[in-house]
Design an enzyme around this catalytic site. Structure first.
Site, PDB file in Angstrom:
ATOM      1  N   ALA A  65       0.845  -1.352  -0.037  1.00 58.39           N
ATOM      2  CA  ALA A  65       0.019   0.123  -0.044  1.00 58.39           C
ATOM      3  C   ALA A  65       0.845   1.245  -0.062  1.00 58.39           C
ATOM      4  CB  ALA A  65      -1.004   0.005   1.171  1.00 58.39           C
ATOM      5  N   GLY A 108       0.636  -4.994   0.616  1.00 61.62           N
ATOM      6  CA  GLY A 108      -0.423  -5.215   0.304  1.00 61.62           C
ATOM      7  C   GLY A 108      -0.345  -5.705  -1.227  1.00 61.62           C
ATOM      8  N   GLU A 111      -0.421  -9.298  -0.435  1.00 61.23           N
ATOM      9  CA  GLU A 111      -1.852  -9.629  -0.276  1.00 61.23           C
ATOM     10  C   GLU A 111      -2.646  -9.635  -1.343  1.00 61.23           C
ATOM     11  OE1 GLU A 111      -2.020  -6.631   2.692  1.00 61.23           O
ATOM     12  OE2 GLU A 111      -2.517  -8.079   4.416  1.00 61.23           O
ATOM     13  N   GLU A 131       5.359  -4.842   6.899  1.00 60.95           N
ATOM     14  CA  GLU A 131       4.616  -3.916   7.489  1.00 60.95           C
ATOM     15  C   GLU A 131       5.098  -3.751   9.048  1.00 60.95           C
ATOM     16  OE1 GLU A 131       3.226  -6.250   5.795  1.00 60.95           O
ATOM     17  OE2 GLU A 131       1.394  -5.563   4.717  1.00 60.95           O
TER      18      GLU A 131
HETATM   19  N1  CO8 Z   1       4.788   3.277  -0.647  1.00 53.83           N
HETATM   20  C1  CO8 Z   1       5.103   4.490  -1.201  1.00 53.83           C
HETATM   21  N2  CO8 Z   1       6.098   4.600  -1.817  1.00 53.83           N
HETATM   22  C2  CO8 Z   1       6.890   3.597  -1.997  1.00 53.83           C
HETATM   23  C3  CO8 Z   1       6.456   2.126  -1.403  1.00 53.83           C
HETATM   24  C4  CO8 Z   1       5.332   2.170  -0.848  1.00 53.83           C
HETATM   25  N3  CO8 Z   1       4.870   0.964  -0.114  1.00 53.83           N
HETATM   26  N4  CO8 Z   1       7.694   1.268  -1.804  1.00 53.83           N
HETATM   27  C5  CO8 Z   1       8.489   2.130  -2.624  1.00 53.83           C
HETATM   28  N5  CO8 Z   1       8.016   3.214  -2.653  1.00 53.83           N
HETATM   29  C6  CO8 Z   1       8.832   4.239  -3.375  1.00 53.83           C
HETATM   30  C7  CO8 Z   1      10.003   4.832  -2.786  1.00 53.83           C
HETATM   31  O1  CO8 Z   1       9.662   5.889  -1.809  1.00 53.83           O
HETATM   32  C8  CO8 Z   1      10.789   5.291  -3.945  1.00 53.83           C
HETATM   33  O2  CO8 Z   1      10.409   6.653  -4.170  1.00 53.83           O
HETATM   34  P1  CO8 Z   1      11.486   7.821  -4.312  1.00 53.83           P
HETATM   35  O3  CO8 Z   1      12.257   7.602  -5.514  1.00 53.83           O
HETATM   36  O4  CO8 Z   1      10.395   8.962  -4.586  1.00 53.83           O
HETATM   37  O5  CO8 Z   1      12.210   8.084  -3.004  1.00 53.83           O
HETATM   38  C9  CO8 Z   1      10.776   4.349  -4.948  1.00 53.83           C
HETATM   39  O6  CO8 Z   1       9.409   3.878  -4.786  1.00 53.83           O
HETATM   40  C10 CO8 Z   1      11.735   3.448  -5.290  1.00 53.83           C
HETATM   41  O7  CO8 Z   1      11.696   2.724  -4.159  1.00 53.83           O
HETATM   42  P2  CO8 Z   1      13.349   2.568  -3.326  1.00 53.83           P
HETATM   43  O8  CO8 Z   1      14.310   3.466  -3.765  1.00 53.83           O
HETATM   44  O9  CO8 Z   1      13.110   2.404  -2.010  1.00 53.83           O
HETATM   45  O10 CO8 Z   1      13.911   1.162  -4.018  1.00 53.83           O
HETATM   46  P3  CO8 Z   1      14.590   0.029  -3.267  1.00 53.83           P
HETATM   47  O11 CO8 Z   1      14.757  -0.861  -4.660  1.00 53.83           O
HETATM   48  O12 CO8 Z   1      15.766   0.900  -2.902  1.00 53.83           O
HETATM   49  O13 CO8 Z   1      13.805  -0.820  -2.237  1.00 53.83           O
HETATM   50  C11 CO8 Z   1      12.039  -1.701  -1.309  1.00 53.83           C
HETATM   51  C12 CO8 Z   1      12.828  -1.323  -2.680  1.00 53.83           C
HETATM   52  C13 CO8 Z   1      12.671  -2.694  -0.352  1.00 53.83           C
HETATM   53  C14 CO8 Z   1      10.797  -2.412  -2.097  1.00 53.83           C
HETATM   54  C15 CO8 Z   1      11.485  -0.324  -0.748  1.00 53.83           C
HETATM   55  O14 CO8 Z   1      11.051   0.445  -1.467  1.00 53.83           O
HETATM   56  C16 CO8 Z   1      10.461  -0.568   0.575  1.00 53.83           C
HETATM   57  O15 CO8 Z   1      10.830  -1.173   1.522  1.00 53.83           O
HETATM   58  N6  CO8 Z   1       9.472  -0.333   0.338  1.00 53.83           N
HETATM   59  C17 CO8 Z   1       8.370  -0.460   1.112  1.00 53.83           C
HETATM   60  C18 CO8 Z   1       7.913  -1.944   1.395  1.00 53.83           C
HETATM   61  C19 CO8 Z   1       6.866  -1.642   2.244  1.00 53.83           C
HETATM   62  O16 CO8 Z   1       6.935  -1.339   3.584  1.00 53.83           O
HETATM   63  N7  CO8 Z   1       5.414  -2.213   2.086  1.00 53.83           N
HETATM   64  C20 CO8 Z   1       4.455  -2.505   2.873  1.00 53.83           C
HETATM   65  C21 CO8 Z   1       3.633  -1.307   2.813  1.00 53.83           C
HETATM   66  S1  CO8 Z   1       2.352  -1.149   4.182  1.00 53.83           S
HETATM   67  C22 CO8 Z   1       1.062  -2.138   3.238  1.00 53.83           C
HETATM   68  O17 CO8 Z   1       1.319  -2.525   2.351  1.00 53.83           O
HETATM   69  C23 CO8 Z   1      -0.190  -2.372   4.277  1.00 53.83           C
HETATM   70  C24 CO8 Z   1      -1.529  -2.911   3.467  1.00 53.83           C
HETATM   71  C25 CO8 Z   1      -2.538  -2.762   4.115  1.00 53.83           C
HETATM   72  C26 CO8 Z   1      -3.952  -2.877   3.472  1.00 53.83           C
HETATM   73  C27 CO8 Z   1      -4.017  -1.599   3.134  1.00 53.83           C
HETATM   74  C28 CO8 Z   1      -5.239  -0.954   3.757  1.00 53.83           C
HETATM   75  C29 CO8 Z   1      -5.485   0.727   3.297  1.00 53.83           C
END
Ligand code: CO8
Length: 257
Positions: A65, A108, A111, A131
Site C-alpha cells: 500500500a 498489500g 496480499e 509492515e
Molecule cells: N509506498 C510508497 N512509496 C513506495 C513504496 C510504498 N509501499 N515502496 C516503494 N516506494 C517508493 C520509494 O519511496 C521510492 O520513491 P522515491 O524515488 O520518490 O524515493 C521508490 O518507490 C523506489 O523505491 P526505493 O528507492 O526504496 O527502491 P529500493 O529498490 O531501494 O527498495 C523496497 C525497494 C525494498 C521495496 C523499498 O522500496 C521498500 O521497503 N518499500 C516499502 C515496502 C513496504 O513496507 N510495504 C508495505 C507497505 S504497508 C502495506 O502494504 C499495508 C497494506 C494494508 C492494506 C491497505 C489498507 C489501506
C-alpha cells in the site's frame, strides 16, 4: 472508463491488468485500488473474457500500500477511507484471476497476489509482509491468507521479521504455483489462462467458488479481527514514526507507544 494507474489489455479470451505506478514500485494508493476493483468488476461482467491476469512490471508486482498516503492517517481516517470495502470487491470476482509476479510483491502487493487464484512467479520475484518495519501489521488479509498458504511458522517468521523470501522459497513453501525465468511470467500466466478459458465457464465458476470455500470458512472472522488490530495501530506513535522514517529515508526510533 479511463484508467490512469492501470493498463488493461484484452487478448480474448484472456484480459490482463497491469499495475502502472512504476515510479513508486506500483505502490497501491486508493486511486489505483479503486481503478483495479472497477476494472475487475467490468471484466467479470464481460462474457468474452474468461480469465483475468494481474501483473506489474519486471521490478515490482507491487511494493505494498502507498505509505505516503497512509503516513498521516489516524484510525478514523483509515476507517472512513474504507479501502477494505474495495479490497473485498476484488475477492468477489467470479472469474479466475492469475497473478503474474516479478520483483517485489510486498505488504498489500503480496496480499493482492494472494487474493488471486493462481500465482506465477518469475525467478526474481520476492514476497514479504514488511509492515512490521513501519510500525503496523498486514491489513488486507496477510495474517490469514499467508498462514493458510505457507503454514503458521513460516507466516509468523515473515510477518514478525518483515524479511522477504525469494521465488524458490515461495515455491517450496506453497505460496506460488510455479517459477519461470524472468520475462516469461506473463506468457506462462496467459498459457494457463487460455487452458482455463477452454473449459466450461459455468463449471469453472462453480469450481472456483467451491475451492475458495475450503480456504475461507473461518477466514471471515480472522479478517475482521485483523482489521480491528490494523486500525488500532493507526493510533500509535510508532505508526507515525515508522512511516515518517520511511519517507525521510532513515531508521525508525520506536517508542513502543
Ligand atoms: N509506498 C510508497 N512509496 C513506495 C513504496 C510504498 N509501499 N515502496 C516503494 N516506494 C517508493 C520509494 O519511496 C521510492 O520513491 P522515491 O524515488 O520518490 O524515493 C521508490 O518507490 C523506489 O523505491 P526505493 O528507492 O526504496 O527502491 P529500493 O529498490 O531501494 O527498495 C523496497 C525497494 C525494498 C521495496 C523499498 O522500496 C521498500 O521497503 N518499500 C516499502 C515496502 C513496504 O513496507 N510495504 C508495505 C507497505 S504497508 C502495506 O502494504 C499495508 C497494506 C494494508 C492494506 C491497505 C489498507 C489501506
Amino acid at each position: 472508463m479511463e484508467f490512469g494507474n492501470i493498463i488493461l489489455t484484452k487478448e480474448l479470451p484472456v484480459a490482463t491488468i497491469q499495475l502502472n505506478r512504476p515510479e513508486v514500485l506500483n505502490a497501491i494508493n486508493h486511486k489505483l485500488l479503486r481503478e483495479l476493483a472497477s476494472c475487475l468488476e467490468q471484466l467479470d461482467g464481460d462474457d468474452e473474457v474468461k480469465c483475468i491476469i494481474i501483473t506489474g512490471n519486471e521490478k515490482a508486482f507491487a511494493a505494498g500500500a502507498d505509505i505516503r498516503e497512509m503516513a498521516e492517517a489516524g484510525t478514523i481516517d483509515m476507517l472512513l477511507m474504507d479501502s477494505f470495502g474495495v479490497w473485498q470487491s476484488i475477492r468477489r470476482v467470479r472469474k479466475p484471476v492469475i497473478a503474474a509476479v516479478s520483483g517485489f510483491a510486498l505488504g498489500g502487493g503480496c496480499e493482492l497476489a494472494m487474493m488471486c487464484d493462481i500465482i506465477i512467479a518469475s525467478d526474481t520475484a520476492r514476497f514479504g509482509q514488511p509492515e512490521i518495519n513501519i510500525g503496523i501489521m498486514p491489513g488486507a488479509g496477510g495474517t490469514q491468507r499467508l498462514a493458510r498458504a505457507v503454514g503458521k511458522y513460516k507466516a509468523m517468521e515473515m510477518i514478525l521479521t518483515g524479511e522477504m523470501i525469494n521465488a524458490e522459497e515461495a515455491f517450496r513453501s506453497g505460496l506460488v504455483n510455479r517459477v519461470v525465468p524472468v520475462g516469461l511470467q506473463l506468457e506462462e500466466a496467459k498459457r494457463i489462462g487460455n487452458i482455463i478459458a477452454s473449459k466450461s465457464p459455468v463449471a469453472v465458476r462453480l469450481a472456483k467458488e467451491a475451492v475458495l470455500r475450503a480456504d475461507e470458512l473461518a477466514l471471515k472472522e480472522g479478517l475482521e479481527f485483523e482489521r480491528k488490530n490494523f486500525y488500532i495501530l493507526f493510533s500509535s506513535v510508532d505508526q507515525k514514526e515508522g512511516m515518517l522514517a520511511f519517507t525521510e529515508k532513515r531508521k525508525p526510533r520506536w517508542t513502543g507507544r
